[in-house]
Write a protein that holds these residues in place. Structure first.
Motif, short mmCIF file in Angstrom:
data_model
loop_
_atom_site.label_atom_id
_atom_site.label_comp_id
_atom_site.label_asym_id
_atom_site.label_seq_id
_atom_site.Cartn_x
_atom_site.Cartn_y
_atom_site.Cartn_z
N VAL A 143 87.89 52.65 53.05
CA VAL A 143 88.49 51.77 52.43
C VAL A 143 87.57 51.06 51.40
CG1 VAL A 143 89.36 49.45 52.81
CG2 VAL A 143 89.88 51.29 54.41
N ARG A 144 86.31 50.71 51.76
CA ARG A 144 85.39 49.95 50.73
C ARG A 144 85.31 51.14 49.59
NH1 ARG A 144 82.19 49.35 54.32
NH2 ARG A 144 80.76 51.00 54.28
N GLU A 145 84.72 52.17 49.91
CA GLU A 145 84.95 53.15 48.67
C GLU A 145 85.96 52.93 47.67
OE1 GLU A 145 84.71 57.94 47.54
OE2 GLU A 145 84.25 57.17 49.59
N SER A 146 86.99 52.94 48.29
CA SER A 146 88.57 52.77 47.55
C SER A 146 88.45 51.69 46.70
CB SER A 146 89.85 52.99 48.28
OG SER A 146 91.03 52.82 47.56
N ASN A 147 88.18 50.53 47.27
CA ASN A 147 88.20 49.28 46.70
C ASN A 147 87.14 49.28 45.63
OD1 ASN A 147 90.30 48.10 48.18
ND2 ASN A 147 88.70 47.48 49.82
#
Length: 247
Positions: A143-147
């Motif tokens: 999720v962090r990478e996507s954001n």
């Protein structure tokens, strides 16, 4: 004999699903008339029931076909096994319902409840399964990478990516009369796979999970049904084929 419409209505599945089952040799019609109409006898009806039961137990279509096509397959034994597995699920759900009821009474001040009893019905194996599913679907790192990827893009780039995704789904709607495993449909799924890479690097397990979510998550399903009522199930079938072929 049942027509394809009669069987679809009886089993609460779409005619498209039955045609797809025919194409992958999971459920063949008993007879096909000269005009192409499919007809199904009682034996085929019982096989479809088996398919539906195994789906409830989260078996893939490929696994179900392998089981049903075994030379030593016994329908009666299979039903007994399925009943035992479903009974276990039912027992666990009933324990969870009892826990909910008791917790409500506890919060209302009607009974005293030990903290240990708050977790009755949550068996360790099921908790590990939930944890694995949560990690796969909502991995904090993912999720962090996507954001981070998304926030690095300009507004124009973000808009272009969203338009690209919308076009993928519109192109899929145009292929609904085709087979999920056709070259045309699989090419669109490959484009969808590349589109998802704008957000993160998805594994095939993640892609398969997304396909399942599109068909079974109420929010996803409603969104895709706005484009076409058959799109959610068609997407799941097409993505499943793609993952089987490429993973």
């Amino acid at each position: 004999m049942y027509t394809i419409k009669q069987l679809a209505d009886l089993a609460n599945v779409s005619r498209r699903t039955l045609r797809y089952y025919d194409q992958i040799d999971l459920l063949k019609p008993t007879a096909v008339a000269d005009n192409g109409y499919r007809y199904y006898n009682q034996e085929t009806v019982l096989r479809l029931q088996q398919i539906r039961f195994y789906q409830e137990l989260d078996f893939s279509l490929a696994q179900i076909r392998k089981i049903l096509d075994r030379s030593d397959f016994n329908a009666l034994q299979s039903l007994q096994t399925q009943k035992a597995a479903l009974q276990q699920q039912a027992d666990r759900l009933n324990r969870l319902i009892d826990t909910i009821d008791n917790t409500i009474l506890h919060l209302e001040g009607n009974i005293e409840m030990d903290n240990k009893d708050l977790f009755a019905g949550f068996d360790e194996a099921k908790q590990k399964e939930y944890a694995k599913e949560a990690e796969r679907r909502w991995n904090p790192k993912l999720v962090r990478e996507s954001n981070q990827r998304w926030n690095r893009l300009s507004k124009e780039q973000q808009k272009a990516i969203m338009q690209e995704g919308n076009q993928v789904y519109l192109d899929m709607v145009a292929q609904l009369d085709n087979s999920p495993n056709s070259d045309e449909v699989q090419a669109i799924v490959a484009r969808w796979h590349q589109h998802m890479r704008h957000f993160y690097e998805p594994s095939f397990a993640t892609l398969r999970g997304l396909g399942h979510g599109y068909a079974n998550d109420p929010a996803f399903r409603t969104k895709f049904e706005e484009l076409h009522p058959d799109l959610p199930d068609f997407l799941q079938a097409a993505i499943s084929v793609y993952c089987d072929k490429n993973s």
